[in-house]
Design a protein around this motif. Sequence first.
Motif, PDB file in Angstrom:
ATOM      1  N   GLU A   2       0.710  -1.300  -0.163  1.00 17.26           N
ATOM      2  CA  GLU A   2       0.101  -0.029  -0.085  1.00 17.26           C
ATOM      3  C   GLU A   2       0.953   1.110   0.007  1.00 17.26           C
ATOM      4  OE1 GLU A   2      -4.276   0.913   1.811  1.00 17.26           O
ATOM      5  OE2 GLU A   2      -2.532   0.488   3.349  1.00 17.26           O
ATOM      6  N   THR A   3       0.791   2.250  -1.011  1.00 15.71           N
ATOM      7  CA  THR A   3       1.158   3.566  -1.165  1.00 15.71           C
ATOM      8  C   THR A   3       0.478   4.478  -0.679  1.00 15.71           C
ATOM      9  OG1 THR A   3       0.641   3.783  -3.252  1.00 15.71           O
ATOM     10  CG2 THR A   3       2.594   2.538  -3.055  1.00 15.71           C
ATOM     11  N   ARG A   4       0.926   5.766  -0.241  1.00 10.40           N
ATOM     12  CA  ARG A   4       0.340   6.703   0.077  1.00 10.40           C
ATOM     13  C   ARG A   4      -0.883   7.187  -0.903  1.00 10.40           C
ATOM     14  NH1 ARG A   4       2.379  10.238   4.802  1.00 10.40           N
ATOM     15  NH2 ARG A   4       4.354   9.229   5.156  1.00 10.40           N
ATOM     16  N   GLU A 118       0.282  10.902  -6.166  1.00  9.56           N
ATOM     17  CA  GLU A 118       1.166  10.554  -6.839  1.00  9.56           C
ATOM     18  C   GLU A 118       2.043  11.557  -7.207  1.00  9.56           C
ATOM     19  OE1 GLU A 118       2.329   8.153 -10.644  1.00  9.56           O
ATOM     20  OE2 GLU A 118       0.489   7.594  -9.940  1.00  9.56           O
ATOM     21  N   GLU A 121       3.949  13.658  -4.126  1.00  8.23           N
ATOM     22  CA  GLU A 121       4.840  12.621  -3.687  1.00  8.23           C
ATOM     23  C   GLU A 121       6.235  13.082  -4.518  1.00  8.23           C
ATOM     24  OE1 GLU A 121       5.332   8.315  -1.473  1.00  8.23           O
ATOM     25  OE2 GLU A 121       3.394   9.511  -1.565  1.00  8.23           O
TER      26      GLU A 121
END
Length: 126
Positions: A2-4, A118, A121
């Motif tokens: 899981e990414t931000r 995305e 980041e």
Amino acid sequence: METRKHIAAEKKKTCNCAQAVIATYADLAGITEEQAMALGSAFGSGMGNMEGTCGALTGAAVVLGLIKRDKIQARKCMIRIMNDFQARNGATQCKALKGVETGQLLRSCEDCVADASELLEQHISK
């Protein structure tokens, strides 16, 4: 894994787009999640009426300002984020993204939140 961006998209289920982005990066911005939710409360639906800039993008701008703490750096990053978001999704305005006038959805809110996260980041990791 899981990414931000996935965390932010999941948060969108319970709050507006700006809140989802700001809350996801609250720890990096030096604020609490409660403060993040308050900061983003009026930015949803294109600043409350679906006429303005996508809430996910305004949330990204808030996070940039809190992290960069330099208006020139933050603006330069935000210009790149806006341009990349526009190129990816065909619009930066909530109304256009939702297809209010055309009846054609360009991007779902969850996807807008993921895209803005995305792109954000990429600029906060530099």
